[in-house]
Design a protein around this motif. Structure first.
Motif, PDB file in Angstrom:
ATOM      1  N   GLU A  71      27.081   8.024  59.285  1.00 26.44           N
ATOM      2  CA  GLU A  71      25.858   8.737  58.883  1.00 26.44           C
ATOM      3  C   GLU A  71      24.824   9.147  59.598  1.00 26.44           C
ATOM      4  O   GLU A  71      24.847   7.918  60.249  1.00 26.44           O
ATOM      5  CB  GLU A  71      25.648   8.607  57.651  1.00 26.44           C
ATOM      6  CG  GLU A  71      26.543   8.684  56.242  1.00 26.44           C
ATOM      7  CD  GLU A  71      27.041  10.134  56.128  1.00 26.44           C
ATOM      8  OE1 GLU A  71      25.925  11.042  56.283  1.00 26.44           O
ATOM      9  OE2 GLU A  71      28.145  10.737  55.943  1.00 26.44           O
ATOM     10  N   ARG A  72      24.128  10.086  59.757  1.00 24.15           N
ATOM     11  CA  ARG A  72      22.730   9.999  60.535  1.00 24.15           C
ATOM     12  C   ARG A  72      22.146   9.061  60.004  1.00 24.15           C
ATOM     13  O   ARG A  72      21.796   8.857  58.936  1.00 24.15           O
ATOM     14  CB  ARG A  72      22.067  11.601  60.583  1.00 24.15           C
ATOM     15  CG  ARG A  72      21.003  11.643  61.190  1.00 24.15           C
ATOM     16  CD  ARG A  72      20.530  12.847  60.936  1.00 24.15           C
ATOM     17  NE  ARG A  72      19.858  13.264  59.741  1.00 24.15           N
ATOM     18  CZ  ARG A  72      19.683  14.584  59.384  1.00 24.15           C
ATOM     19  NH1 ARG A  72      19.484  15.530  59.950  1.00 24.15           N
ATOM     20  NH2 ARG A  72      19.032  14.568  57.915  1.00 24.15           N
ATOM     21  N   PRO A  73      21.444   8.261  60.912  1.00 24.35           N
ATOM     22  CA  PRO A  73      20.576   7.017  60.511  1.00 24.35           C
ATOM     23  C   PRO A  73      19.222   7.640  60.144  1.00 24.35           C
ATOM     24  O   PRO A  73      18.678   8.910  60.365  1.00 24.35           O
ATOM     25  CB  PRO A  73      20.031   6.244  61.850  1.00 24.35           C
ATOM     26  CG  PRO A  73      21.505   6.707  62.714  1.00 24.35           C
ATOM     27  CD  PRO A  73      21.891   8.094  62.433  1.00 24.35           C
ATOM     28  N   ALA A  74      18.481   6.771  59.415  1.00 25.47           N
ATOM     29  CA  ALA A  74      17.028   7.387  58.932  1.00 25.47           C
ATOM     30  C   ALA A  74      16.173   7.200  59.909  1.00 25.47           C
ATOM     31  O   ALA A  74      16.407   6.720  60.892  1.00 25.47           O
ATOM     32  CB  ALA A  74      16.757   6.130  57.670  1.00 25.47           C
ATOM     33  N   PRO A  75      14.869   7.887  59.866  1.00 25.57           N
ATOM     34  CA  PRO A  75      14.102   8.184  60.828  1.00 25.57           C
ATOM     35  C   PRO A  75      13.544   6.736  61.545  1.00 25.57           C
ATOM     36  O   PRO A  75      13.148   6.615  62.610  1.00 25.57           O
ATOM     37  CB  PRO A  75      13.050   8.773  60.349  1.00 25.57           C
ATOM     38  CG  PRO A  75      13.397   9.730  59.417  1.00 25.57           C
ATOM     39  CD  PRO A  75      14.740   8.888  58.630  1.00 25.57           C
ATOM     40  N   GLU A  76      13.541   5.826  60.536  1.00 26.90           N
ATOM     41  CA  GLU A  76      13.011   4.450  60.926  1.00 26.90           C
ATOM     42  C   GLU A  76      14.167   3.512  61.592  1.00 26.90           C
ATOM     43  O   GLU A  76      13.755   2.587  62.192  1.00 26.90           O
ATOM     44  CB  GLU A  76      12.307   3.666  59.630  1.00 26.90           C
ATOM     45  CG  GLU A  76      11.263   4.304  59.191  1.00 26.90           C
ATOM     46  CD  GLU A  76       9.998   4.317  60.610  1.00 26.90           C
ATOM     47  OE1 GLU A  76      10.023   3.210  61.210  1.00 26.90           O
ATOM     48  OE2 GLU A  76       9.299   5.256  60.591  1.00 26.90           O
ATOM     49  N   ASP A  77      15.270   4.024  61.540  1.00 25.84           N
ATOM     50  CA  ASP A  77      16.376   3.275  62.083  1.00 25.84           C
ATOM     51  C   ASP A  77      16.807   3.719  63.234  1.00 25.84           C
ATOM     52  O   ASP A  77      17.669   4.491  63.541  1.00 25.84           O
ATOM     53  CB  ASP A  77      17.711   3.452  61.164  1.00 25.84           C
ATOM     54  CG  ASP A  77      18.819   2.547  61.519  1.00 25.84           C
ATOM     55  OD1 ASP A  77      18.641   1.580  62.306  1.00 25.84           O
ATOM     56  OD2 ASP A  77      20.189   2.684  60.937  1.00 25.84           O
ATOM     57  N   THR A  78      16.114   3.175  64.282  1.00 27.26           N
ATOM     58  CA  THR A  78      15.942   3.921  65.661  1.00 27.26           C
ATOM     59  C   THR A  78      17.327   3.318  66.548  1.00 27.26           C
ATOM     60  O   THR A  78      17.428   3.894  67.545  1.00 27.26           O
ATOM     61  CB  THR A  78      14.843   3.892  66.311  1.00 27.26           C
ATOM     62  OG1 THR A  78      14.141   2.543  66.416  1.00 27.26           O
ATOM     63  CG2 THR A  78      13.700   4.934  65.455  1.00 27.26           C
ATOM     64  N   ASP A  79      17.489   2.025  66.664  1.00 23.99           N
ATOM     65  CA  ASP A  79      18.338   1.399  67.618  1.00 23.99           C
ATOM     66  C   ASP A  79      19.582   2.152  67.874  1.00 23.99           C
ATOM     67  O   ASP A  79      19.876   2.313  68.948  1.00 23.99           O
ATOM     68  CB  ASP A  79      18.448  -0.166  66.910  1.00 23.99           C
ATOM     69  CG  ASP A  79      17.310  -0.933  67.379  1.00 23.99           C
ATOM     70  OD1 ASP A  79      16.552  -0.651  68.343  1.00 23.99           O
ATOM     71  OD2 ASP A  79      17.153  -1.968  66.955  1.00 23.99           O
ATOM     72  N   PRO A  80      20.123   2.548  66.712  1.00 25.36           N
ATOM     73  CA  PRO A  80      21.623   3.297  66.841  1.00 25.36           C
ATOM     74  C   PRO A  80      21.672   4.578  67.820  1.00 25.36           C
ATOM     75  O   PRO A  80      22.340   4.779  68.438  1.00 25.36           O
ATOM     76  CB  PRO A  80      22.172   3.370  65.415  1.00 25.36           C
ATOM     77  CG  PRO A  80      21.521   2.667  64.862  1.00 25.36           C
ATOM     78  CD  PRO A  80      20.100   2.257  65.139  1.00 25.36           C
ATOM     79  N   VAL A  81      20.355   5.220  67.422  1.00 27.53           N
ATOM     80  CA  VAL A  81      20.030   6.473  68.112  1.00 27.53           C
ATOM     81  C   VAL A  81      19.921   6.084  69.603  1.00 27.53           C
ATOM     82  O   VAL A  81      20.096   6.962  70.524  1.00 27.53           O
ATOM     83  CB  VAL A  81      18.873   7.236  67.574  1.00 27.53           C
ATOM     84  CG1 VAL A  81      18.704   8.563  68.221  1.00 27.53           C
ATOM     85  CG2 VAL A  81      19.074   7.341  66.180  1.00 27.53           C
ATOM     86  N   VAL A  82      18.899   5.310  69.861  1.00 28.31           N
ATOM     87  CA  VAL A  82      18.706   4.711  71.338  1.00 28.31           C
ATOM     88  C   VAL A  82      20.015   4.494  71.962  1.00 28.31           C
ATOM     89  O   VAL A  82      20.178   4.854  73.172  1.00 28.31           O
ATOM     90  CB  VAL A  82      17.580   3.552  71.423  1.00 28.31           C
ATOM     91  CG1 VAL A  82      17.575   3.185  72.831  1.00 28.31           C
ATOM     92  CG2 VAL A  82      16.523   3.973  71.028  1.00 28.31           C
ATOM     93  N   ASP A  83      20.858   3.551  71.253  1.00 21.00           N
ATOM     94  CA  ASP A  83      22.137   3.340  71.981  1.00 21.00           C
ATOM     95  C   ASP A  83      22.851   4.304  72.412  1.00 21.00           C
ATOM     96  O   ASP A  83      23.817   4.434  73.358  1.00 21.00           O
ATOM     97  CB  ASP A  83      22.865   2.198  70.947  1.00 21.00           C
ATOM     98  CG  ASP A  83      22.090   1.008  70.760  1.00 21.00           C
ATOM     99  OD1 ASP A  83      21.199   0.585  71.528  1.00 21.00           O
ATOM    100  OD2 ASP A  83      22.472   0.031  69.709  1.00 21.00           O
ATOM    101  N   ALA A  84      23.056   5.365  71.482  1.00 22.05           N
ATOM    102  CA  ALA A  84      23.917   6.439  71.521  1.00 22.05           C
ATOM    103  C   ALA A  84      23.577   7.387  72.791  1.00 22.05           C
ATOM    104  O   ALA A  84      24.119   8.075  73.154  1.00 22.05           O
ATOM    105  CB  ALA A  84      24.018   7.463  70.164  1.00 22.05           C
ATOM    106  N   ALA A  85      21.959   7.551  72.796  1.00 23.45           N
ATOM    107  CA  ALA A  85      21.471   8.572  73.605  1.00 23.45           C
ATOM    108  C   ALA A  85      21.895   7.693  75.093  1.00 23.45           C
ATOM    109  O   ALA A  85      22.117   8.695  76.035  1.00 23.45           O
ATOM    110  CB  ALA A  85      19.973   8.625  73.476  1.00 23.45           C
TER     111      ALA A  85
END
Length: 228
Positions: free
Chosen positions: A145-159
């Motif tokens: 699932e898409r992480p919550a706005p405050e859960d940024t680490d998985p997004v940075v890793d994926a980027a």
């Protein structure tokens, strides 16, 4: 060694100080000088081809063998983000730039200030988060699932994994994304309103990249280059 817009015809001259002077110079003469110097010194010339550009500017860079910049947040169409395999192989891939909020800050919405313009900026960002996370899933660099706005680490890793999958021969990772912080180094159009270029990173410079998560992010870009 770098040069400015081809429309302005300004060139940065080599100078021993950080604040190198700018002097007017014909764009082709300036770019030719940069290319010859890069050849002699084993350097790579990168052209900043972001923002408003003269007609044909990117094509001109490509003909001269100068790498342009491709920034994740800008590599999109009306239908979503461009898949990594379709990025320009002759360009440089980046997750973000010093003039943009870092990936963690963008996901958290730390750049969204309250406005009275009648535009639902929070809603637009929520939609864009869905598009970006969907692009990560389709590229195979994220799942779940898409992480919550405050859960940024998985997004940075994926980027980071996303740009690593592009055919671009050079990938650049800003220190802000390597560390996963939200502070924007520079906010264009501001002077005293923001502490541009004056932010301090936590910790000692010699050990900033020693954290296990940071090491994994750097490893995601690819194996280290051999010495010699």
């Amino acid at each position: 060694m770098s040069w400015g817009s081809a429309g302005s015809g300004w060139c940065r001259r080599a100078h021993p100080r950080w604040t190198a002077p700018m002097s007017p110079s014909p764009p082709r003469r300036c770019s030719g000088s940069s290319r010859s110097k890069s050849w002699r010194h084993g350097a790579i010339v990168i052209g900043e081809d972001l923002g408003t550009l003269p007609d044909g500017f990117r094509d001109d860079l490509r003909r001269q063998g100068v790498a342009g910049l491709r920034v994740l947040r800008f590599e999109r169409t009306d239908h979503g983000y461009i898949a990594p395999e379709h990025w320009d192989a002759g360009a440089v891939a980046l997750t973000t730039t010093h003039d943009l909020v870092p990936t963690a800050g963008w996901w958290a919405g730390s750049d969204l200030d309250p406005t009275e313009d009648g535009v639902d900026h929070e809603g637009i960002r929520a939609w864009d988060r869905g598009l970006l996370w969907g692009a990560f899933q389709q590229a195979g660099v994220a799942e779940g699932e898409r992480p919550a706005p405050e859960d940024t680490d998985p997004v940075v890793d994926a980027a980071i994994r996303f740009i690593a999958r592009t055919p671009c021969t050079l990938k650049l990772l800003p220190i802000e994304d390597a560390l996963g912080i939200r502070t924007q180094p520079n906010v264009p159009g501001t002077t005293t309103e923001k502490p541009n270029w004056r932010h301090r990173l936590d910790g000692e410079a010699a050990t900033l990249l020693d954290d296990d998560r940071v090491r994994r992010r750097l490893a995601d870009l690819g194996p280290p280059r051999s010495k010699g």
